[in-house]
Design a protein around this motif. Sequence first.
Motif, PDB file in Angstrom:
ATOM      1  N   UNK A  78       0.805  -1.224   0.000  1.00 43.08           N
ATOM      2  CA  UNK A  78       0.000   0.000   0.000  1.00 43.08           C
ATOM      3  C   UNK A  78       0.837   1.274   0.000  1.00 43.08           C
ATOM      4  N   UNK A  79       2.132   1.143   0.270  1.00 42.46           N
ATOM      5  CA  UNK A  79       3.034   2.291   0.238  1.00 42.46           C
ATOM      6  C   UNK A  79       4.020   2.200  -0.920  1.00 42.46           C
ATOM      7  N   UNK A  80       3.861   1.174  -1.766  1.00 39.82           N
ATOM      8  CA  UNK A  80       4.774   0.971  -2.880  1.00 39.82           C
ATOM      9  C   UNK A  80       5.995   0.150  -2.521  1.00 39.82           C
ATOM     10  N   UNK A  81       6.069  -0.317  -1.283  1.00 40.65           N
ATOM     11  CA  UNK A  81       7.242  -1.070  -0.842  1.00 40.65           C
ATOM     12  C   UNK A  81       7.280  -2.469  -1.449  1.00 40.65           C
ATOM     13  N   UNK A  82       8.502  -2.982  -1.617  1.00 34.50           N
ATOM     14  CA  UNK A  82       8.744  -4.321  -2.152  1.00 34.50           C
ATOM     15  C   UNK A  82       9.643  -5.079  -1.189  1.00 34.50           C
ATOM     16  N   UNK A  83       9.323  -6.369  -0.955  1.00 34.54           N
ATOM     17  CA  UNK A  83      10.174  -7.175  -0.075  1.00 34.54           C
ATOM     18  C   UNK A  83       9.960  -8.644  -0.381  1.00 34.54           C
ATOM     19  N   UNK A  84      11.054  -9.353  -0.568  1.00 39.93           N
ATOM     20  CA  UNK A  84      10.990 -10.798  -0.778  1.00 39.93           C
ATOM     21  C   UNK A  84      12.329 -11.401  -0.391  1.00 39.93           C
ATOM     22  N   UNK A  85      12.410 -12.734  -0.349  1.00 34.38           N
ATOM     23  CA  UNK A  85      13.648 -13.413   0.020  1.00 34.38           C
ATOM     24  C   UNK A  85      14.036 -14.438  -1.042  1.00 34.38           C
ATOM     25  N   UNK A  86      15.349 -14.679  -1.149  1.00 33.31           N
ATOM     26  CA  UNK A  86      15.886 -15.694  -2.061  1.00 33.31           C
ATOM     27  C   UNK A  86      17.115 -16.318  -1.405  1.00 33.31           C
ATOM     28  N   UNK A  87      17.512 -17.473  -1.904  1.00 34.75           N
ATOM     29  CA  UNK A  87      18.725 -18.135  -1.413  1.00 34.75           C
ATOM     30  C   UNK A  87      19.942 -17.618  -2.183  1.00 34.75           C
ATOM     31  N   UNK A  88      20.996 -17.343  -1.483  1.00 37.80           N
ATOM     32  CA  UNK A  88      22.246 -16.905  -2.108  1.00 37.80           C
ATOM     33  C   UNK A  88      22.972 -18.106  -2.689  1.00 37.80           C
ATOM     34  N   UNK A  89      23.329 -18.035  -3.956  1.00 34.90           N
ATOM     35  CA  UNK A  89      24.018 -19.157  -4.606  1.00 34.90           C
ATOM     36  C   UNK A  89      25.359 -18.750  -5.189  1.00 34.90           C
ATOM     37  N   UNK A  90      25.371 -17.690  -6.016  1.00 32.12           N
ATOM     38  CA  UNK A  90      26.615 -17.234  -6.654  1.00 32.12           C
ATOM     39  C   UNK A  90      26.635 -15.706  -6.661  1.00 32.12           C
ATOM     40  N   UNK A  91      27.840 -15.154  -6.879  1.00 29.38           N
ATOM     41  CA  UNK A  91      27.968 -13.697  -6.990  1.00 29.38           C
ATOM     42  C   UNK A  91      27.111 -13.179  -8.149  1.00 29.38           C
ATOM     43  N   UNK A  92      26.544 -11.991  -7.948  1.00 22.54           N
ATOM     44  CA  UNK A  92      25.786 -11.392  -9.035  1.00 22.54           C
ATOM     45  C   UNK A  92      24.941 -10.204  -8.584  1.00 22.54           C
ATOM     46  N   UNK A  93      24.185  -9.664  -9.541  1.00 25.61           N
ATOM     47  CA  UNK A  93      23.369  -8.466  -9.302  1.00 25.61           C
ATOM     48  C   UNK A  93      21.885  -8.828  -9.201  1.00 25.61           C
ATOM     49  N   UNK A  94      21.237  -8.216  -8.212  1.00 27.64           N
ATOM     50  CA  UNK A  94      19.787  -8.320  -8.089  1.00 27.64           C
ATOM     51  C   UNK A  94      19.177  -6.973  -8.470  1.00 27.64           C
ATOM     52  N   UNK A  95      18.045  -7.032  -9.136  1.00 28.81           N
ATOM     53  CA  UNK A  95      17.322  -5.796  -9.433  1.00 28.81           C
ATOM     54  C   UNK A  95      15.830  -6.104  -9.491  1.00 28.81           C
ATOM     55  N   UNK A  96      15.024  -5.053  -9.352  1.00 27.96           N
ATOM     56  CA  UNK A  96      13.597  -5.134  -9.602  1.00 27.96           C
ATOM     57  C   UNK A  96      13.314  -4.529 -10.977  1.00 27.96           C
ATOM     58  N   UNK A  97      12.297  -5.050 -11.633  1.00 31.62           N
ATOM     59  CA  UNK A  97      11.897  -4.542 -12.949  1.00 31.62           C
ATOM     60  C   UNK A  97      10.397  -4.304 -12.956  1.00 31.62           C
TER      61      UNK A  97
END
Length: 307
Positions: free
Chosen positions: A268-287
């Motif tokens: 309701x405020x535009x916030x985003x939140x989720x979880x994932x398992x770390x496996x290898x180096x890299x970049x996370x982004x939202x689209x």
Amino acid sequence: MRIRATVAAATGALALSAFVVPAAHADAAAPSRAEVAKIFAAAHAASGKTGFRAPAPDDDGPYAMDVKFSNLKIVKSVKVGPTAHVATSVTYTMTHGTDVDITAYDFFTEPFLYRGSYTLPDNFLFGYDFATCTVTSATTAACKGTIDIYPNEGDLLNPEAGTWHVGADAIAFNGQDPTSTDFDFTKVGFADNGTLGTTLVQRGTGLSVNAAPEPVKKGKTLTVTGRLTRADWETNTYRGFTNQPVKLQFRKKGSTVYTTLKTIKSDSAGNLKTTVKATVDGDFRYLYEGVTVATPAAPAGDFVDVR
């Protein structure tokens, strides 16, 4: 030079907006803004129309000038943030009769945007200056103009995001001096066309991302947060954009391609939140892929070192 198109258009307010004499045409005898407004107030009253149109030649107003517009080109979408001025270029071809002198100091042409019906528009957007034209033959010219949008000056309301129509107009004062007692409305020429194309005027969006903790041990849980916002043209700020689908993507170190991991929705405020398992180096982004009334958005990736 921009004004909201309401029923008040019939009083000539639109004319005041539309035909501001730009510096390029400045001349001691050039009509003033107020004088131009009076002309179109009379034109609208004579024609009985509330939209930005010329009356018939036999009405007590400007005559229908032999000018036509074609080949108009504009970008497919215009991103408008909450405050910053946006300028959009428009090109078109102007064809005219041999009796029309488009090089005269008191001849003007310009592109414009409008929303809703052309006879009763919700809003008009014009440029700060008139178009400039290059003569290409005895009866044609290639013209280029700009639509200027100032959201912090009240040019747009939030519900007006979406499809807008594109048109062009022209006016020839033909040496008539509006300040003279001999001024004759019927000797002023006017032409327009409001069906030359469409474009999207979209509310700009913002999107952030943060993956934590950093660094992280392989197999541990990463929490990826962010916020999706959208320009509010009425408060001139970015506000949370609620209940929108946003993709969480990952790009492995050394790769150039992002892969979608999951899709979540903003709260309701535009916030985003989720979880994932770390496996290898890299970049996370939202689209965010955007909708008709709001632009797509994708922040730079947040790199995570997996150990």
